[in-house]
Motif scaffolding. Structure first.
Motif, short mmCIF file in Angstrom:
data_model
loop_
_atom_site.label_atom_id
_atom_site.label_comp_id
_atom_site.label_asym_id
_atom_site.label_seq_id
_atom_site.Cartn_x
_atom_site.Cartn_y
_atom_site.Cartn_z
N PRO A 197 -62.52 10.36 21.99
CA PRO A 197 -63.85 10.79 21.42
C PRO A 197 -63.43 12.40 20.84
N LEU A 198 -62.32 12.82 20.55
CA LEU A 198 -61.85 14.11 20.36
C LEU A 198 -61.81 14.12 18.69
N TYR A 337 -55.78 8.22 27.86
CA TYR A 337 -56.38 8.79 29.33
C TYR A 337 -56.57 7.70 30.34
N LEU A 338 -57.16 6.76 30.03
CA LEU A 338 -57.85 5.74 30.88
C LEU A 338 -56.67 4.86 31.54
N TYR A 459 -49.74 14.47 37.27
CA TYR A 459 -51.01 14.21 36.72
C TYR A 459 -51.69 15.34 36.17
N VAL A 460 -51.01 16.70 36.64
CA VAL A 460 -51.70 18.02 35.84
C VAL A 460 -50.75 18.07 34.82
N TYR A 466 -51.97 16.09 27.36
CA TYR A 466 -53.01 15.27 26.75
C TYR A 466 -53.77 16.05 25.90
N TRP A 467 -54.37 17.12 26.61
CA TRP A 467 -55.59 17.92 25.85
C TRP A 467 -54.79 18.90 24.82
N SER A 468 -53.45 19.26 24.94
CA SER A 468 -52.80 20.28 24.08
C SER A 468 -52.59 19.16 22.83
#
Length: 471
Positions: A197-198, A337-338, A459-460, A466-468
């Motif tokens: 959804p980004l 991600y999921l 996980y971190v 992922y977000w980058s």
């Protein structure tokens, strides 16, 4: 005889004189009677009016005058203006009223807009002393020529008709025409969900003439980039970044080239909704699966139930997201991600399965060694009559084979001179990987100790990557 005829004439005049006098004194009596009879006939025949006595309808008279003024009956409006000559230019002006809905499942959007056409038809020119235009509704539109603009890739569309058809026709004395219509259209928007959804979606509404190619009709934006105006539009899941018009050509092999106008708009999705509905619950489930690392490894029901609960919850989240999305053949960002989060939860269950297995193997070895030691003590007592306490741990002597091997190695090393030591260098004995694996298997609690730090760290690191990438 003559006297008799004269007396008869005087008698007739005397009889007719009162009637003539009454008619001269009341000249409107007959007219009122006719009106009375007309009203009486109206009630008698169920609403029919005697049009001989009723005043002429002003609206009908005005329509007849308008058709005569515009000389509609004198021209063939089935043909475009200037037929046989150059292409007629038709300007387009659009005002977007609302963007009603955007469907990811159907890949379409619904828009309500005011579509305005501008062209010149000299057949509609009329004389005017004050140079004022005349405005008409949909009734006159059906009698003149109008551009046949349609929406490419539209699924559904309609013209609003409450309380009347939302159509306006304005004719100027020089023949310039403004034709405005209020339309709601649902059109196709090809969306790319690889970053959902980004994501950011580019959609467009395309306008084109259906029957007239570029040799007969030329579509263009009336005022350039200012031809597209929008009201303040607020959407629940999207933020409208840009609205801009553009134009181009479309080719059809059977009919040729056509002018095409585009209404382009860029939609950026609000991610906060999905953070609350998808990302935060997923993170909590992954963190909850790590709680089992701090639970005693012998508490089998607690750790197994916690692991199964987190796995089932992750499966429910994945299923809920999949049902609200179109069935595409590529991987979306939310899927990445999921499924990786699901992998972390699944690995935590596998981790406890390994810990439980190694713990069971370790306990079986200790039980076996305890039985062997009891057997050795009883056998030694039978031979020498002495009791050997099994609780006392004595350091065993090395086997003879190991002593001979150590002696050979020491003798060989004595013949070879040692290299001089280097400052700051410590000699360490490298242990093989099998030694470390054997150590972990014999001490299964080490797996939980390592997992308490390795799982959160991994996980971190995954979230940072992922977000980058997707944001």
């Amino acid at each position: 005889m003559r006297l008799i005829l004269l007396s008869l004439r005087l008698l007739c005049l005397a009889c007719l004189w009162p009637t003539t006098l009454l008619n001269n004194r009341f000249p409107n009596r007959k007219k009122n009677k006719d009106i009375y009879l007309g009203e009486h006939a109206k009630h008698k025949y169920g609403g029919r009016i005697d049009y001989k006595v009723k005043k002429q309808d002003s609206t009908k008279s005005l329509l007849i005058k308008t058709e005569q003024l515009l000389r509609i009956e004198e021209h063939d409006f089935a043909m475009r203006p200037g037929f046989g000559g150059s292409a007629i230019p038709v300007g387009i002006d659009v005002q977007v009223e609302s963007l009603d809905s955007i469907s990811e499942v159907n890949m379409d959007f619904t828009m309500t807009l005011y579509l305005r056409h501008y062209w010149k038809d000299e057949r509609l020119a009329f004389p005017s002393g004050n140079n004022l235009s005349r405005t008409f509704d949909a009734r006159l539109v059906k009698k003149i020529w109008v551009p046949d603009v349609f929406f490419v890739h539209s699924k559904r569309s309609f013209i609003h008709d409450t309380t009347m058809e939302n159509i306006m026709l304005r004719v100027y004395p020089d023949g310039n025409v403004l034709y405005s219509v209020r339309i709601t259209v649902t059109a196709l928007c090809t969306m790319d969900f690889s970053s959902f959804p980004l994501d950011t979606q580019n959609c467009s509404l395309e306008l084109e003439s259906y029957a007239y190619n570029e040799n007969d009709l030329m579509l263009y934006w009336k005022n350039g980039n200012d031809s597209l105006r929008t009201d303040e539009i607020v959407l629940s899941q999207f933020f409208i970044e840009e609205f801009n018009p553009s134009n181009g050509l479309a080719f059809y092999s059977s009919t040729g080239w056509y002018n095409r106008l585009y209404i382009n708009f860029i939609l950026r999705r609000h991610v906060f909704f999905f953070m609350l509905q998808t990302y935060f619950p997923t993170m909590l489930m992954v963190v909850l699966s790590w709680v089992s690392f701090w639970i005693d490894r012998r508490a089998v029901p607690a750790r197994v139930s916690l692991g199964i609960t987190t796995v089932l919850t992750m499966s429910t989240i994945i299923t809920g997201v999949s049902t609200s999305m179109p069935q595409v053949s590529y991987v979306k960002a939310v899927d990445v991600y999921l499924w990786i989060s699901f992998l972390f939860v699944f690995l935590s269950v596998i981790e406890y399965a390994a810990v439980n297995y190694f713990t069971t193997v370790e306990e079986m070895k200790k039980l076996k060694q305890a039985k062997i030691s009891e057997f050795d003590a009883a056998q030694a007592m039978a031979f020498d009559g002495c009791f050997h306490d099994t609780d006392v741990e004595l350091s065993p002597f090395p086997p003879l084979g190991d002593l001979s091997m150590d002696h050979q190695v020491s003798s060989q090393s004595s013949t070879v001179p040692d290299p001089p030591p280097v400052l700051g260098m410590r000699l360490r004995r490298t242990r093989p990987l099998s030694y470390h694996l054997q150590l972990i298997m014999s001490n299964s609690y080490i797996i939980d100790s390592y997992s308490r730090f390795l799982f959160p760290l991994a996980y971190v690191l995954f979230n940072i990557i992922y977000w980058s990438i997707y944001s």
